[in-house]
Design a protein around this motif. Structure first.
Motif, PDB file in Angstrom:
ATOM      1  N   LYS A 131       0.843  -1.207   0.000  1.00  0.00           N
ATOM      2  CA  LYS A 131       0.000   0.000   0.000  1.00  0.00           C
ATOM      3  C   LYS A 131       0.873   1.249   0.000  1.00  0.00           C
ATOM      4  O   LYS A 131       0.761   2.103   0.863  1.00  0.00           O
ATOM      5  CB  LYS A 131      -0.949  -0.023   1.203  1.00  0.00           C
ATOM      6  CG  LYS A 131      -2.033  -1.092   1.113  1.00  0.00           C
ATOM      7  CD  LYS A 131      -3.136  -0.735   0.135  1.00  0.00           C
ATOM      8  CE  LYS A 131      -2.965  -1.330  -1.246  1.00  0.00           C
ATOM      9  NZ  LYS A 131      -3.961  -0.916  -2.208  1.00  0.00           N
ATOM     10  N   ASP A 191      -9.981  -0.671  -5.026  1.00  0.00           N
ATOM     11  CA  ASP A 191      -8.887   0.133  -5.573  1.00  0.00           C
ATOM     12  C   ASP A 191      -9.423   1.050  -6.670  1.00  0.00           C
ATOM     13  O   ASP A 191      -9.141   2.250  -6.689  1.00  0.00           O
ATOM     14  CB  ASP A 191      -7.803  -0.805  -6.113  1.00  0.00           C
ATOM     15  CG  ASP A 191      -6.527  -0.072  -6.478  1.00  0.00           C
ATOM     16  OD1 ASP A 191      -5.803   0.323  -5.543  1.00  0.00           O
ATOM     17  OD2 ASP A 191      -6.257   0.122  -7.666  1.00  0.00           O
ATOM     18  N   GLU A 195      -9.685   5.232  -6.383  1.00  0.00           N
ATOM     19  CA  GLU A 195      -8.997   6.168  -7.286  1.00  0.00           C
ATOM     20  C   GLU A 195      -9.974   6.956  -8.143  1.00  0.00           C
ATOM     21  O   GLU A 195      -9.716   8.107  -8.476  1.00  0.00           O
ATOM     22  CB  GLU A 195      -7.928   5.453  -8.134  1.00  0.00           C
ATOM     23  CG  GLU A 195      -8.436   4.445  -9.130  1.00  0.00           C
ATOM     24  CD  GLU A 195      -7.378   3.407  -9.543  1.00  0.00           C
ATOM     25  OE1 GLU A 195      -6.358   3.265  -8.840  1.00  0.00           O
ATOM     26  OE2 GLU A 195      -7.586   2.742 -10.574  1.00  0.00           O
TER      27      GLU A 195
HETATM   28 MG    MG Z   1      -4.655   1.915  -5.366  1.00  0.00          MG
END
Ligand code: MG
Ligand code: NAD
Length: 331
Positions: A131, A191, A195
């Motif tokens: 991460k 994810d 984003e």
């Molecule tokens: Mg990411």
């Protein structure tokens, strides 16, 4: 609560006598390869003959070979080329050399989850997803600690995919921090959502909208830039250090009162409904199909969008103002 693995849960000796092939030497690739090497692991980096990364990898003392040679000679193959080129690399260089003795690994679940890559059923398929950007991961490792990571198992043909993945996690230093269990599905979908709705998409759109609102109301663009973009870092740094609470402790009471009373006016039910829609398009594969098609078609729309935003007034004003800030790196 999530399952979290710590140093005591990993057996790094599982990597002894194993060769790890790291495909790609970019942000993640260089950090994985160097951290593993410094932990005494046998690493080889897979790069195309004309790769501009080759010289850097060799200068760092790593052995480099062609992707197909690396796939053939490695027990563990970690795929760290950009997500958009993984399928091509997999089909040309990796798939022909896979057998039941090998483990295929990723640092992001996109290609497995959306079935761009479907490995044979007798191969272990796992994920260690640090991460942090690669340069941060490397820096933290050289300082003696590690960045947290996620672990996920897609296929457990050997029955030992999890302990093997955790050994890899220890190899890159993430066991020093802790490794959180997830799935390819959860990692990929959250994810993309993060984003799109908050980190990149949401923040960029919020900053532009705030800038345009001030400039259209007649305020100077330079002042608008400082208020809605430059100072964002100060606020995010506080949130990163100690959550929303620490940010609110550090700003003025006026700012804190405005936060509670005006924030929800901006991010209202309409925004929440739009977030649910963005999430639904991730979950049903609409976004993945759109992005895969965009790359097949040459990425023209992507390039157009990039150029369009690069010409936004906030970028021009920002470039001038950042020249005053000698403490910033030039980009
Ligand atoms: Mg990411
Ligand atoms: P990157 O863009 O930094 O580059 C990867 C490397 O792949 C390049 O340096 C090059 O060596 C090679 N490469 C580039 N184009 C290629 C091509 N056409 N064919 C073959 N090789 C090519 O990639 P990255 O950001 O390190 O991402 C690698 C993986 O790690 C992705 O799955 C990504 O989602 C994941 N990941 C990235 C980050 C991050 O912070 N960057 C964090 C966690 C996970």
């Amino acid at each position: 609560m999530a399952t979290v693995y710590y140093e005591k849960d990993a057996d790094p000796s599982r990597l002894e006598g194993k060769r790890i092939g790291v495909m790609g030497y970019g942000s993640q690739g260089h950090a994985h390869a160097l951290n593993l090497r410094d932990n005494g692991v046998d690493v080889v980096v897979g790069l195309h003959a004309g790769s501009s990364s080759r010289a850097r990898a060799e200068a760092a003392g790593l052995s480099v070979a062609l992707p197909e040679e690396v796939a053939k000679a490695s027990d563990v193959i970690m795929v760290l080329v950009p997500d958009t080129v993984q399928r091509g690399l997999y089909e040309s260089a990796i798939e022909p050399h896979l057998d039941s003795s090998k483990t295929l690994m990723f640092a992001h679940g996109f290609n497995i989850h959306f079935k761009e890559i479907t490995p044979p059923a007798d191969v272990d398929v796992s994920m260690i997803a640090p991460k942090a950007p690669g340069h941060r991961m490397r820096e933290v490792f050289t300082q003696g600690s590690g960045v947290p990571a996620l672990v996920a198992i897609h296929q457990d043909a050997s029955g030992e995919a999890l302990p093997n993945a955790l050994a890899y996690g220890a190899g890159v230093g993430s066991m020093r921090a802790g490794i959180v269990q997830t799935t390819f599905k959860e990692e990929t979908e959250t994810d993309l959502f993060g984003e799109q709705s908050v980190l990149c998409g949401g923040t960029a759109a919020l900053v532009k909208a705030g800038f345009e609102t001030l400039v259209e109301a007649g305020y100077q663009p330079e002042i608008a830039y400082f208020e809605v973009l430059h100072e964002l870092k100060l606020i995010v740094d506080l949130m990163y250090e100690g959550g929303l609470k620490y940010m609110r402790y550090s700003v003025s009471d006026t700012a804190e009162f405005g936060d509670y009373t005006r924030g929800p006016v901006i991010v209202d039910d309409h925004v929440r409904a739009a977030m649910k829609q963005v999430l639904a398009q991730i979950q049903d594969g609409t976004f993945a199909r759109e992005w895969i098609a965009e790359n097949h078609e040459g990425g023209h729309r992507f390039k157009r969008l990039r150029e369009q935003d690069a010409g936004h007034q906030i970028e021009e004003v920002g470039a001038q103002l950042r020249e005053m800030m000698s403490f910033l790196k030039q980009h």
